[in-house]
Design a protein around this motif. Structure first.
Motif, PDB file in Angstrom:
ATOM      1  N   UNK A 101       0.839  -1.195   0.000  1.00  0.00           N
ATOM      2  CA  UNK A 101       0.000   0.000   0.000  1.00  0.00           C
ATOM      3  C   UNK A 101       0.882   1.256   0.000  1.00  0.00           C
ATOM      4  N   UNK A 102       1.721   1.334  -1.021  1.00  0.00           N
ATOM      5  CA  UNK A 102       2.452   2.567  -1.286  1.00  0.00           C
ATOM      6  C   UNK A 102       1.575   3.470  -2.131  1.00  0.00           C
ATOM      7  N   UNK A 103       2.206   4.328  -2.922  1.00  0.00           N
ATOM      8  CA  UNK A 103       1.425   5.247  -3.750  1.00  0.00           C
ATOM      9  C   UNK A 103       0.526   4.496  -4.736  1.00  0.00           C
ATOM     10  N   UNK A 104       1.096   3.472  -5.409  1.00  0.00           N
ATOM     11  CA  UNK A 104       0.317   2.724  -6.397  1.00  0.00           C
ATOM     12  C   UNK A 104      -0.765   1.899  -5.722  1.00  0.00           C
ATOM     13  N   UNK A 105      -0.396   1.182  -4.667  1.00  0.00           N
ATOM     14  CA  UNK A 105      -1.382   0.358  -3.977  1.00  0.00           C
ATOM     15  C   UNK A 105      -2.532   1.173  -3.418  1.00  0.00           C
ATOM     16  N   UNK A 106      -2.215   2.350  -2.873  1.00  0.00           N
ATOM     17  CA  UNK A 106      -3.270   3.224  -2.339  1.00  0.00           C
ATOM     18  C   UNK A 106      -4.171   3.730  -3.454  1.00  0.00           C
ATOM     19  N   UNK A 160      -3.647  -8.899  -5.687  1.00  0.00           N
ATOM     20  CA  UNK A 160      -2.999  -7.828  -6.444  1.00  0.00           C
ATOM     21  C   UNK A 160      -1.685  -7.498  -5.742  1.00  0.00           C
ATOM     22  N   UNK A 161      -0.584  -7.582  -6.475  1.00  0.00           N
ATOM     23  CA  UNK A 161       0.731  -7.287  -5.918  1.00  0.00           C
ATOM     24  C   UNK A 161       1.187  -5.926  -6.412  1.00  0.00           C
ATOM     25  N   UNK A 162       1.391  -5.000  -5.468  1.00  0.00           N
ATOM     26  CA  UNK A 162       1.861  -3.657  -5.804  1.00  0.00           C
ATOM     27  C   UNK A 162       3.077  -3.307  -4.953  1.00  0.00           C
ATOM     28  N   UNK A 184      -2.753 -10.403 -10.083  1.00  0.00           N
ATOM     29  CA  UNK A 184      -2.503  -9.237 -10.930  1.00  0.00           C
ATOM     30  C   UNK A 184      -1.244  -8.578 -10.396  1.00  0.00           C
ATOM     31  N   UNK A 185      -0.187  -8.572 -11.210  1.00  0.00           N
ATOM     32  CA  UNK A 185       1.127  -8.129 -10.746  1.00  0.00           C
ATOM     33  C   UNK A 185       1.493  -6.767 -11.319  1.00  0.00           C
ATOM     34  N   UNK A 186       1.648  -5.775 -10.420  1.00  0.00           N
ATOM     35  CA  UNK A 186       2.107  -4.451 -10.809  1.00  0.00           C
ATOM     36  C   UNK A 186       3.602  -4.263 -10.524  1.00  0.00           C
ATOM     37  N   UNK A 187       4.217  -5.214  -9.843  1.00  0.00           N
ATOM     38  CA  UNK A 187       5.640  -5.093  -9.531  1.00  0.00           C
ATOM     39  C   UNK A 187       6.460  -5.299 -10.806  1.00  0.00           C
ATOM     40  N   UNK A 198      -2.900 -18.288 -12.461  1.00  0.00           N
ATOM     41  CA  UNK A 198      -2.856 -17.330 -13.569  1.00  0.00           C
ATOM     42  C   UNK A 198      -2.271 -16.009 -13.090  1.00  0.00           C
ATOM     43  N   UNK A 199      -1.362 -15.457 -13.885  1.00  0.00           N
ATOM     44  CA  UNK A 199      -0.752 -14.166 -13.568  1.00  0.00           C
ATOM     45  C   UNK A 199      -0.949 -13.220 -14.738  1.00  0.00           C
ATOM     46  N   UNK A 200      -1.452 -12.037 -14.443  1.00  0.00           N
ATOM     47  CA  UNK A 200      -1.527 -10.949 -15.422  1.00  0.00           C
ATOM     48  C   UNK A 200      -0.597  -9.847 -14.943  1.00  0.00           C
ATOM     49  N   UNK A 201       0.258  -9.364 -15.839  1.00  0.00           N
ATOM     50  CA  UNK A 201       1.267  -8.380 -15.453  1.00  0.00           C
ATOM     51  C   UNK A 201       0.938  -7.018 -16.049  1.00  0.00           C
ATOM     52  N   UNK A 202       1.026  -6.001 -15.228  1.00  0.00           N
ATOM     53  CA  UNK A 202       0.849  -4.623 -15.677  1.00  0.00           C
ATOM     54  C   UNK A 202       2.135  -3.878 -15.345  1.00  0.00           C
TER      55      UNK A 202
END
Length: 256
Positions: A101-106, A160-162, A184-187, A198-202
């Motif tokens: 829950x940094x800037x992106x997670x928030x 969701x990984x942020x 859902x991976x934002x890292x 299943x992994x979706x990467x952004x």
């Protein structure tokens, strides 16, 4: 209320291609906009344009759903919204946890589009003890020590990984061990997961780099065009006009 742990979308069992599944959210977004404007029907051409695909591909995709429209009338908007929502599994509740829950997670936690699309943010998780208990988007942040308990309590199947890249794989491993089957991976890193997950990467930086490539390519094309023509807006012959001989067609300076 059904949860994502006990129900899975029907798309795979019905043999819908992955490429079609990837386009279904585009159709749903366009259809939802039409529904909000009380548009009753839409042609394949109009819907394809709104979704950014060609109409032949759209008709082929809809044939997998068993929806063919009516000649001269088009597709029933409300029925298609329901049909696609059902195929995507959006007619049920999907509890989601966001880890990091940094800037992106928030920002993700505060995104209002989750609830309206069938996703409920069940918990926010962060490794920083100073974040524990702080409210973000109306939910208290919980420490990563509670991750497994949170997943079990809420029947979560989507994580969701942020987090920063260095922590992402460890978080992923814990989510999978706790029963998470979709991530859902934002890292900015590639995750290793077992079969059945299943992994979706952004990755926003990758998307920007791709855009930079195209910008550079366009700039290169413009430079090449200038070199070919002599100036940006005049043909090479016009650029040499002032260097012609007295007859107008012989260079003033002949090669030796």
């Amino acid at each position: 209320m059904a949860t994502g742990r006990t129900h899975r979308p029907a798309t795979r069992s019905r043999g819908i291609p992955e490429a079609t599944v990837a386009r279904l959210p585009l159709y749903l977004r366009a259809l939802t906009a039409l529904s909000e404007r009380s548009v009753p029907t839409v042609s394949s051409e109009e819907l394809a344009t709104a979704a950014g695909v060609n109409s032949a591909k759209l008709r082929k995709d809809f044939s997998y759903l068993g929806s063919y429209g009516t000649r001269g009338v088009g597709y029933d908007v409300e029925y298609l919204v329901y049909q696609i929502s059902r195929e995507l599994g959006l007619t049920q509740d999907w509890p989601v946890v966001i880890v990091g829950i940094g800037n992106l997670g928030a920002a993700l936690a505060n995104y209002g589009g989750f609830a309206s699309r069938g996703f409920r943010v069940a918990a926010l998780i962060d490794a920083d003890p100073a974040m524990a208990g702080k409210p973000v988007a109306g939910l208290p942040v919980r420490h990563t020590d509670e991750l497994e308990e949170i997943v079990t309590e809420n029947g979560v199947s989507i994580g969701v990984i942020a987090t920063p890249a260095g922590a992402a794989q460890q978080v992923c491993d814990r989510l999978v061990a706790a029963g998470i089957t979709s991530i859902l991976n934002f890292a900015p890193t590639v995750l290793s997961v077992p079969d059945g997950v299943d992994v979706r990467k952004v990755d926003l930086s990758i998307e920007l780099q791709i855009l930079a490539f195209h910008e550079q390519r366009k700039a290169g094309d413009e430079t090449a065009a200038v070199r070919r023509t002599g100036t940006a807006g005049r043909p090479a012959a016009a650029a040499r006009e002032g260097r012609k001989g007295p007859d107008g067609d012989v260079p003033a300076v002949m090669p030796a």
